[in-house]
Design a protein around this motif. Sequence first.
Motif, mmCIF file in Angstrom:
data_model
loop_
_atom_site.group_PDB
_atom_site.id
_atom_site.type_symbol
_atom_site.label_atom_id
_atom_site.label_comp_id
_atom_site.label_asym_id
_atom_site.label_seq_id
_atom_site.Cartn_x
_atom_site.Cartn_y
_atom_site.Cartn_z
ATOM 1 N N ALA A 62 -0.371 1.349 -12.028
ATOM 2 C CA ALA A 62 -1.224 0.159 -11.932
ATOM 3 C C ALA A 62 -0.920 -0.829 -13.050
ATOM 4 N N ARG A 63 -0.628 -0.323 -14.232
ATOM 5 C CA ARG A 63 -0.333 -1.202 -15.360
ATOM 6 C C ARG A 63 1.017 -1.887 -15.203
ATOM 7 N N ARG A 64 2.026 -1.170 -14.752
ATOM 8 C CA ARG A 64 3.385 -1.716 -14.692
ATOM 9 C C ARG A 64 3.689 -2.452 -13.394
ATOM 10 N N HIS A 65 2.942 -2.123 -12.320
ATOM 11 C CA HIS A 65 3.252 -2.706 -11.015
ATOM 12 C C HIS A 65 1.958 -3.168 -10.339
ATOM 13 N N PRO A 66 1.407 -4.275 -10.760
ATOM 14 C CA PRO A 66 0.116 -4.734 -10.220
ATOM 15 C C PRO A 66 0.155 -5.058 -8.730
ATOM 16 N N GLY A 114 -3.009 10.022 -14.860
ATOM 17 C CA GLY A 114 -2.094 9.310 -15.744
ATOM 18 C C GLY A 114 -1.013 8.573 -14.987
ATOM 19 N N VAL A 115 -0.514 9.178 -13.910
ATOM 20 C CA VAL A 115 0.526 8.540 -13.096
ATOM 21 C C VAL A 115 0.001 7.264 -12.447
ATOM 22 N N LEU A 116 -1.179 7.339 -11.848
ATOM 23 C CA LEU A 116 -1.738 6.175 -11.167
ATOM 24 C C LEU A 116 -2.066 5.058 -12.152
ATOM 25 N N ALA A 117 -2.568 5.426 -13.325
ATOM 26 C CA ALA A 117 -2.879 4.401 -14.332
ATOM 27 C C ALA A 117 -1.612 3.706 -14.805
ATOM 28 N N ASP A 118 -0.536 4.460 -14.989
ATOM 29 C CA ASP A 118 0.734 3.884 -15.429
ATOM 30 C C ASP A 118 1.307 2.952 -14.368
ATOM 31 N N THR A 121 7.327 5.791 -7.882
ATOM 32 C CA THR A 121 6.252 6.779 -8.015
ATOM 33 C C THR A 121 6.823 8.162 -8.304
ATOM 34 N N VAL A 122 7.903 8.546 -7.631
ATOM 35 C CA VAL A 122 8.533 9.837 -7.902
ATOM 36 C C VAL A 122 9.061 9.879 -9.330
ATOM 37 N N ARG A 123 9.677 8.786 -9.755
ATOM 38 C CA ARG A 123 10.178 8.735 -11.132
ATOM 39 C C ARG A 123 9.040 8.886 -12.137
ATOM 40 N N THR A 124 7.911 8.240 -11.864
ATOM 41 C CA THR A 124 6.769 8.307 -12.778
ATOM 42 C C THR A 124 6.148 9.692 -12.778
ATOM 43 N N LEU A 125 6.082 10.332 -11.623
ATOM 44 C CA LEU A 125 5.577 11.699 -11.568
ATOM 45 C C LEU A 125 6.398 12.622 -12.468
ATOM 46 N N ARG A 126 7.707 12.514 -12.402
ATOM 47 C CA ARG A 126 8.576 13.354 -13.223
ATOM 48 C C ARG A 126 8.476 12.976 -14.695
ATOM 49 N N GLU A 127 8.369 11.688 -14.956
ATOM 50 C CA GLU A 127 8.270 11.213 -16.337
ATOM 51 C C GLU A 127 6.973 11.675 -16.992
ATOM 52 N N GLN A 128 5.875 11.658 -16.219
ATOM 53 C CA GLN A 128 4.566 12.017 -16.747
ATOM 54 C C GLN A 128 4.384 13.540 -16.851
ATOM 55 N N TRP A 129 5.216 14.294 -16.123
ATOM 56 C CA TRP A 129 5.045 15.742 -16.144
ATOM 57 C C TRP A 129 5.365 16.294 -17.525
ATOM 58 N N THR A 130 4.462 17.073 -18.040
ATOM 59 C CA THR A 130 4.724 17.854 -19.239
ATOM 60 C C THR A 130 4.377 19.294 -18.907
ATOM 61 N N VAL A 131 5.219 20.211 -19.341
ATOM 62 C CA VAL A 131 4.961 21.616 -19.068
ATOM 63 C C VAL A 131 3.637 21.980 -19.719
ATOM 64 N N PRO A 132 2.689 22.563 -18.973
ATOM 65 C CA PRO A 132 1.381 22.881 -19.544
ATOM 66 C C PRO A 132 1.486 23.692 -20.821
ATOM 67 N N PRO A 133 0.512 23.532 -21.742
ATOM 68 C CA PRO A 133 0.591 24.122 -23.086
ATOM 69 C C PRO A 133 0.923 25.607 -23.075
ATOM 70 N N LEU A 167 0.827 -1.198 0.000
ATOM 71 C CA LEU A 167 0.000 0.000 0.000
ATOM 72 C C LEU A 167 0.865 1.253 0.000
ATOM 73 N N LEU A 168 0.556 2.190 -0.877
ATOM 74 C CA LEU A 168 1.226 3.485 -0.908
ATOM 75 C C LEU A 168 0.150 4.565 -0.915
ATOM 76 N N THR A 169 0.122 5.394 0.125
ATOM 77 C CA THR A 169 -0.865 6.469 0.199
ATOM 78 C C THR A 169 -0.250 7.760 -0.319
ATOM 79 N N VAL A 170 -0.997 8.450 -1.170
ATOM 80 C CA VAL A 170 -0.524 9.673 -1.815
ATOM 81 C C VAL A 170 -1.538 10.785 -1.562
ATOM 82 N N ALA A 171 -1.049 11.944 -1.164
ATOM 83 C CA ALA A 171 -1.885 13.132 -0.993
ATOM 84 C C ALA A 171 -1.478 14.158 -2.040
ATOM 85 N N ALA A 172 -2.459 14.805 -2.661
ATOM 86 C CA ALA A 172 -2.156 15.802 -3.693
ATOM 87 C C ALA A 172 -3.183 16.918 -3.646
ATOM 88 N N PHE A 173 -2.745 18.129 -3.995
ATOM 89 C CA PHE A 173 -3.676 19.254 -4.059
ATOM 90 C C PHE A 173 -4.566 19.104 -5.291
#
Length: 318
Positions: free
Chosen positions: A115-119, A109-113, A288-300, A93-99
């Motif tokens: 879940a797919r890679r680490h069941p 997108g991070v959580l879906a990724d 999870t930290v790696r995925t957060l950074r990987e999924q981050w894209t600078v907003p349009p 179990l990993l609990t995550v809090a976010a604004f």
Amino acid sequence: MLDLARLRALHAVSVHGSVAGAAAALGYTPSAVSQQIAKLERETRTTLLERRGRGVALTEEARHLADTAQELLAIVERAETTLEERRGQPSGLLTVAAFASAARGLLPGVLADLARRHPALNVRLTEVDPHLSVDLVARGVTDLAVAHDWDIAPLPAPEGIEQAVIGDDPCDLVVPLGHPFTARATVGRADLGGQRWVCQPPGRVCHDWLVRTLRAAGFEPEVAHVAEENHTIVALVAAGLGVAVVPRLGTGALPPGAVAVPLEPGPVRRLYALWRTGAARRPAITETVRTLREQWTVPPGHPGDLPSVRGLPGAARQ
């Protein structure tokens, strides 16, 4: 022997100040938390909660027990970290809090990724006010937090907490269609006087930034409307009821009637991931930290680059 799950429930009540808050953080119903506390009272033969109006308050004995529970939970976390590290795979179990805007614009997108890679990894997300995130991590209520800061309000980094930069979220000056600012290439902060503003409530960083920025430019802001959600703020602007400074993350495309105008210098808020030092070796945290950074894209529309790592697990820590 005291039951760890019941101690966890008591600790959560002590942190959040209510049974409902503890239930939301733990993913239980308020009834389930109340039952855990009642069983703990029977086990200890001690009154732990007292009714105060519509809420509850911890007794002195409960506060001492909650402090002990925090120590025990820290020991359990270290044991779980060692086991997961030996397995070499994110699990448990990993609990995550976010604004709110990160929970909407980044975490799906991070959580879906994950879940797919680490069941074997069970990630639970809770939306919280950003100013609560650091304390929730420090007190062991959540494993990882996604928080942000602005130049006027640096993110606190108490002892025992590590952090990594996720990315920079630019903010736009949003005005109604037909506003005089829409004819300008940029708008300076010295030009912001005399506007009716739509912003978040006092005490929020966005509100404080607006007040401080305008006062520094010699203006007292006229706040016409106050709203919690950026979508509501933008809708009020689109209706011609004021102007606003809005972060891009989680806001999405502007509706008809609202126009983004470059503000110079433009405000930027920085996003961070935070975790406890004792859990830094845990593969679930690292991944999870790696995925957060990987999924981050600078907003349009933002030309900036991803900032460098500060404290990323496996790198030099601060």
